[in-house]
Design a protein around this motif. Structure first.
Motif, short mmCIF file in Angstrom:
data_model
loop_
_atom_site.label_atom_id
_atom_site.label_comp_id
_atom_site.label_asym_id
_atom_site.label_seq_id
_atom_site.Cartn_x
_atom_site.Cartn_y
_atom_site.Cartn_z
N TYR A 203 0.88 -1.16 0.00
CA TYR A 203 0.00 0.00 0.00
C TYR A 203 0.92 1.22 0.00
O TYR A 203 1.52 1.56 1.00
CB TYR A 203 -0.91 -0.04 1.23
N GLU A 206 1.69 4.17 2.72
CA GLU A 206 2.48 3.99 3.93
C GLU A 206 3.90 4.49 3.72
O GLU A 206 4.47 5.17 4.60
CB GLU A 206 2.49 2.51 4.32
N GLU A 207 4.49 4.18 2.58
CA GLU A 207 5.85 4.63 2.30
C GLU A 207 5.90 6.12 2.04
O GLU A 207 6.78 6.83 2.54
CB GLU A 207 6.42 3.87 1.10
N THR A 640 -3.52 6.38 8.30
CA THR A 640 -4.00 5.83 7.04
C THR A 640 -4.31 4.35 7.19
O THR A 640 -3.58 3.61 7.86
CB THR A 640 -2.98 6.06 5.90
N THR A 641 -5.42 3.95 6.61
CA THR A 641 -5.82 2.55 6.60
C THR A 641 -6.25 2.19 5.18
O THR A 641 -6.62 3.07 4.39
CB THR A 641 -6.98 2.26 7.57
N PHE A 658 -4.59 -2.88 5.90
CA PHE A 658 -3.36 -2.14 6.21
C PHE A 658 -3.71 -1.05 7.22
O PHE A 658 -4.80 -0.47 7.17
CB PHE A 658 -2.79 -1.45 4.96
N GLU A 659 -2.78 -0.73 8.09
CA GLU A 659 -2.98 0.40 9.01
C GLU A 659 -1.63 0.94 9.41
O GLU A 659 -0.72 0.19 9.76
CB GLU A 659 -3.76 -0.02 10.25
N LYS A 660 -1.49 2.26 9.32
CA LYS A 660 -0.23 2.89 9.72
C LYS A 660 -0.50 4.29 10.26
O LYS A 660 -1.33 5.03 9.71
CB LYS A 660 0.74 2.96 8.53
N ARG A 661 0.20 4.63 11.31
CA ARG A 661 0.17 5.97 11.89
C ARG A 661 1.57 6.56 11.74
O ARG A 661 2.55 5.91 12.11
CB ARG A 661 -0.25 5.93 13.36
N VAL A 662 1.65 7.76 11.18
CA VAL A 662 2.94 8.38 10.90
C VAL A 662 2.94 9.79 11.49
O VAL A 662 1.99 10.56 11.28
CB VAL A 662 3.21 8.46 9.38
#
Length: 667
Positions: A203, A206-207, A640-641, A658-662
């Motif tokens: 995804y 995320e990057e 973001t998910t 997918f799940e990410k916190r930045v």
């Protein structure tokens, strides 16, 4: 036409790379090439040659092949019928694969050893990036709707602001890369290949969120880091209606005599079928370009003006713009244009000339409603409808506006306007948007161009820093390139806002800014010396082939305001309809549904969701993938998910989340 060569189309050719990966190619081969070798044009994309770009490919490569130029259209690994899984945008692996493919093409018995590379958007990006690697057989490129600076002129970030197009594009790529290869081409392997993609594809969002400043990640693939790496001739094309409009002028400034620029009124499409008209005879010009640099034909294409541009004239917003008034000009040699400076006089009027030194300011505080910007359209436009900017009067209501008196003569500009102004802010940073607007005698307001800046990036994009609170800080905002005639009887308006939603996403706080109008200078790049030219239009006014329509497409975008909840929603619905490519039996449909929401007084209320539904079917076989990407925020983080669901027939066969916190990085 007399002299045209017959050709054959190889629907799927496997090219095996050194690491054993098989990439799928579609090849248009001029007849007799095995005895009379020909040059080749190579395009390398993740957009599915068999059921994605085939419509436009079939408007282009047959014409090249009839002119004796082979076309080689290859799917990047993990897309279409190619093996493997994609690993990102313009990665070292992708570019190395392209280098290897050029070497393969040049070594074929039907090749004369000279290869050109071209493309629009992704293919326009990577042809310049591959040129910088200097493959010996690559002799020239044509780059359309591309960038030389991946940080400031792509769909991710712009001058330190966060573009909403980044989420849209992450959802798009999740949708494209999760689609199956066609069993008719890959056989029984299709299901194993499909599940490998579903399980392993990244995804991309995320990057991208891990790189909110212009670091090494974005410098990679940005040829502006060292233009001298590109040593081959480059024809660089864009449209004023597209987000990639800066690249042609940046390319000629950086590449010098190696580059030619062509800029028309177009959206994000090839010039021979783009809107708004007038179009350009891209195919005829491309053939001349290839014949000159891949065959050594002395046809004089190198004597074209270094910059050819369409100067827009008396443009009015409309639900659909099929044709834009204007005229073509040429500049044999491009130099930085002289500027006509404007400042704000004590009465608040925008007037020509420089501000009076030492003048005491009329400071103006501005804090725009966070839903200011709904007339902005898309960052990159695919249709000449509401994807393009509409009448600006609604957005001007939330902006600080200064304008000239009614013009007594025409003013023609070409280049990038620049706004210089001193600003004070009581927060660590804020966003600013400056729009250059043509005000018609009846009040209609046409956006000519715009520029944005995150104040934390005022001194550069690699090392953002908080602004000194409450202190006046000098800012410089370079607006996007434009070619425009402000007519006698019109007015020039400068509109400045602290929001431009949903084009750019809000900062975590909303302090507003105070503008020192006495310091303001708007520099408009004058058209200057030029020649009036003619750019030939295509012989074929309708070059795209016709597909079998099983269900019609629909498109719609609209804004709703919930007065009770104090929330504004921006909606997008894009349905391609169900269509079948003749001769394949394969029908496809893509549906994009997108929703952006914000409360006009709460930056942390911002959210976005983009959902793609992609169908593939033929008799007795049906696949569907549903890809959903979401973005929200806190004061400290981006959240973001994403979810990817696949169906075979009526059965769900795969699901992944997918799940990410930045952490927010001055953004």
């Amino acid at each position: 036409m007399p002299g045209e060569r017959a050709f054959t189309v190889i629907e799927n050719e496997w090219i095996t790379l050194a690491d054993g990966t098989r990439l799928a190619a579609r090849i248009w081969m001029p007849e007799g090439a095995e005895n009379d070798p020909v040059p080749a044009v190579f395009e390398f994309l993740p957009y599915r040659k068999h059921d994605g770009t085939c419509l436009r490919d079939d408007s282009t490569y047959p014409v090249f092949a009839a002119a004796g130029i082979a076309g080689v259209r290859v799917d990047i690994r993990g897309s279409g019928e190619s093996d493997g899984v994609i690993d990102g945008e313009y990665t070292p692996l992708e570019l190395a694969n392209a280098f290897e493919l050029i070497t393969w093409i040049a070594a074929q018995p039907w090749s004369n050893g000279s290869v050109g590379m071209m493309g629009i958007s992704w293919g326009g990006f990577n042809c310049l990036q591959v040129a910088a690697l200097k493959p010996p057989a690559l002799k020239a490129v044509i780059s359309i709707a591309s960038t030389v600076d991946r940080y400031n002129d792509d769909i991710h970030y712009k001058n330190g602001t966060h573009l909403s197009a980044q989420l849209s594009w992450a959802a798009t790529m999740l949708a494209y890369q999760s689609r199956s290869p066609d069993p008719a081409l890959v056989g029984d392997r299709w299901r194993d290949m499909w599940f490998e993609r579903l399980e392993k594809e990244p995804y991309f969002m995320e990057e991208w969120l891990m790189h909110q400043r212009r670091d090494a990640f974005w410098k990679h693939g940005s040829i502006s880091e060292n233009f001298n790496d590109v040593q081959v001739p480059a024809l660089v094309i864009a449209g004023w209606a597209d987000g990639y409009r800066n690249t042609p002028l940046k390319a000629v400034e950086g590449l010098g005599e190696k580059a030619k620029a062509l800029i028309g009124p177009w959206v994000h499409k090839y010039p021979h079928f783009a809107w708004p008209k007038p179009r350009a005879d891209f195919l005829g010009e491309a053939i001349r370009w290839w014949n000159r640099w891949l065959r050594g034909e002395q046809n004089g294409i190198e004597t074209l003006p270094q910059v050819r541009a369409y100067i827009m004239d008396d443009i009015r917003p409309a639900p659909r713009r099929d044709f834009d008034n204007g005229f073509w000009i040429g500049k044999q040699s491009w130099r930085a244009p002289e500027a006509a400076n404007f400042h704000v006089d004590p009465s608040g009027r925008l007037v020509s000339g420089a501000p009076i030194p030492g003048a005491k300011g009329h400071d103006r505080y501005i804090r725009s409603p966070l839903d200011t910007g709904t007339a902005s359209g898309e960052y990159f436009t695919l249709k000449p409808d509401a994807e393009m900017a509409i009448d600006q009067r609604g957005d001007d209501a939330g902006s600080m506006v200064v304008e000239t008196a009614v013009l007594e003569e025409d003013i023609d500009i070409l280049g990038r306007p620049v706004l210089a102004v001193q600003v004070a802010c009581d927060g660590d940073w804020a966003n600013l948007c400056a729009r250059l607007v043509d005000v018609h005698p009846d009040g209609t307001a046409t956006r000519v161009c715009f520029g944005v800046l995150n104040l934390a990036h005022r001194n550069g994009y690699e090392h953002p820093a908080a602004v000194p609170r409450g202190e006046k800080t000098a800012l410089r905002i370079e607006l996007d390139a434009c070619g425009y005639r402000f007519r006698k009887g019109h007015r020039i308006r400068l509109s400045i806002s602290t929001a431009y939603w949903p084009m750019i996403l809000p900062a975590p706080t909303d302090p507003g800014v105070t503008l020192d109008l006495a310091s303001l200078v708007l520099a408009l790049p004058q058209l200057g010396a030029h020649e009036k030219i003619t750019v030939k239009e295509p012989d074929n006014p309708d070059p795209l082939p016709k597909y079998i329509e099983h269900a019609p497409g629909t498109t719609r975008r609209w804004v709703t305001k919930d007065m009770t909840a104090n929330r504004t929603d921006y909606h997008i619905h894009e349905d391609t309809g169900l269509s079948e490519r003749p001769g394949t039996g394969l029908s496809t449909r893509q549906l994009r549904e997108e929703l952006w929401s914000v409360k006009p007084d709460d930056p942390l209320s911002m959210s976005g969701q983009s959902t793609w539904t992609c169908d593939m079917q033929r008799d007795g076989w049906f696949l569907r993938t549903v890809s959903t990407a979401r973005l929200s925020c806190t004061a400290e983080e981006w959240v973001t998910t994403a979810e990817l669901v696949a169906y075979e027939g009526d059965d769900e066969v795969f699901r992944k989340t997918f799940e990410k916190r930045v952490r927010r990085d001055f953004m």
